[in-house]
Design an enzyme around this catalytic site. Structure first.
Site, short mmCIF file in Angstrom:
data_model
loop_
_atom_site.label_atom_id
_atom_site.label_comp_id
_atom_site.label_asym_id
_atom_site.label_seq_id
_atom_site.Cartn_x
_atom_site.Cartn_y
_atom_site.Cartn_z
N ASP A 11 -2.16 64.29 18.58
CA ASP A 11 -3.42 64.58 18.83
C ASP A 11 -3.61 64.81 20.37
O ASP A 11 -4.36 64.20 21.00
CB ASP A 11 -4.39 63.45 18.33
CG ASP A 11 -4.24 62.31 19.06
OD1 ASP A 11 -3.12 61.66 19.54
OD2 ASP A 11 -5.15 61.10 19.28
N HIS A 241 1.23 55.02 26.53
CA HIS A 241 1.22 54.58 24.86
C HIS A 241 2.42 55.55 24.18
O HIS A 241 3.42 55.09 23.63
CB HIS A 241 -0.16 54.91 24.36
CG HIS A 241 -1.06 54.14 24.89
ND1 HIS A 241 -1.14 52.60 24.58
CD2 HIS A 241 -2.15 54.22 25.70
CE1 HIS A 241 -2.31 52.14 25.24
NE2 HIS A 241 -2.98 53.09 25.76
#
Ligand code: BDR
Ligand code: CA
Length: 307
Positions: A11, A241
């Protein structure tokens, strides 16, 4: 052993962009495609951004658009404040020249898993809707994939979008629960480890110096991302992340894991929380500690090879 055959479900998203450039430059990865998902932005914007990233990196791989909304009637609002309206902070949007393939994300995932049984590694960097859709579409998918190495969740670290939930799991708790319950070979790279791999403004200066073109693009994006981190009181830089999940695919020895059956809370105040399940489901390999400085150094060294 040759490079791992990898599909990234993504995303993009600032740390997704870092992860995709990292995968693009990694000789131990054969990038078979990107599948896109809502999360940091809408799925349409994610698809556009994914195409743009592959064009910038000179990678010829298919981009397959994924689901537009979460499972059930779960509401969705993009994480604008973290990644900006267009997903890349203050960088202006660019319309890519290339176009998405005709297959959907779930079609591409299930086809490649059948084509390379026991070999395909899937690395989800966003909500797990496409992965859950692939499991529904093809009952053999869970057995065909070699590994699903996902960025998401938290065991003992609490949440980042709510006090209980990590953002990727929170954006589609029902799909995430279906993935953890499926018996597929799932590895969880959650906040327990990604909060321990961080980059500062100085690190991004170094990235831009070594790689003016693509590193420079990441540096510009990182300004917005770092500003968000500072606004929530995190002064030691931003978490890598999504790059950490890519590195868990290629360098699992830098992570210590524990086998824990994981379930997801799907409603109420704690929705999106990942916790130990007691219903006999197959354990997830949960990353519990990480050699943070080594992961970060690998990230910096690899990005330095970019133009
Ligand atoms: C995850 O959520 C998104 O904002 C990031 O791209 C990352 O995948 C971190 O919780
Ligand atoms: Ca992401």
């Amino acid at each position: 052993m040759g490079p791992i055959k990898l599909v990234i479900d993504t995303d993009p998203g600032i740390d997704d962009a870092m992860a995709i450039f990292l995968a693009a430059v990694s000789a131990d990865i054969e990038l078979l495609g990107l599948t896109t998902i809502f999360g940091n932005v809408t799925t349409d914007i994610a698809t556009r951004n994914a195409l743009r990233l592959l064009e910038a990196a000179g990678v010829d791989a298919p981009v397959a658009p994924g689901a537009a909304m979460p499972w059930g009637d779960w509401p969705f609002e993009p994480s604008w404040e973290v990644h900006g309206r267009e997903g890349f902070g203050d960088i202006e949007p660019v319309t890519p020249v290339t176009v998405p393939v005709g297959e959907s994300a779930a079609e591409l995932l299930t086809r490649l898993a059948r084509e390379f049984p026991g070999e395909l590694v899937v690395c989800p960097l966003g909500p797990l809707t496409n992965i859950a859709d692939a499991l529904v579409r093809d009952p053999g998918f869970a057995g065909n994939v070699a590994r699903i190495v996902l960025m998401g969740g938290s065991l003992d670290e609490g949440g980042n979008i709510t006090p209980h939930a990590e953002a990727n799991i929170y954006h589609d708790p029902q799909a995430a629960e279906a993935v953890f319950a499926s018996g597929a070979p799932v590895e969880m790279v959650g906040l327990d480890v990604t909060h321990r791999v961080t980059c500062t403004e100085e690190d991004f200066d170094q990235i831009a110096e070594a790689s003016p073109e693509l590193g420079g693009m990441l540096k510009r994006m990182s300004e917005y991302y770092l500003k968000f981190y500072r606004s929530v009181g995190k002064l030691d830089g931003c978490s890598l992340h999504d790059p950490a999940a890519i590195i868990a695919c290629t360098h699992p020895h830098l992570f210590e894991t524990r086998d824990v059956p994981i379930r997801v809370v799907t409603s109420g105040e704690e929705a999106g929380r990942t916790e130990a399940a007691e219903d006999g489901r197959k354990p997830t390999k949960v990353c519990v500690t990480v050699q943070g400085p080594e992961v970060k150094q690998l990230f910096l060294d690899r990005l330095a090879q970019l133009p």
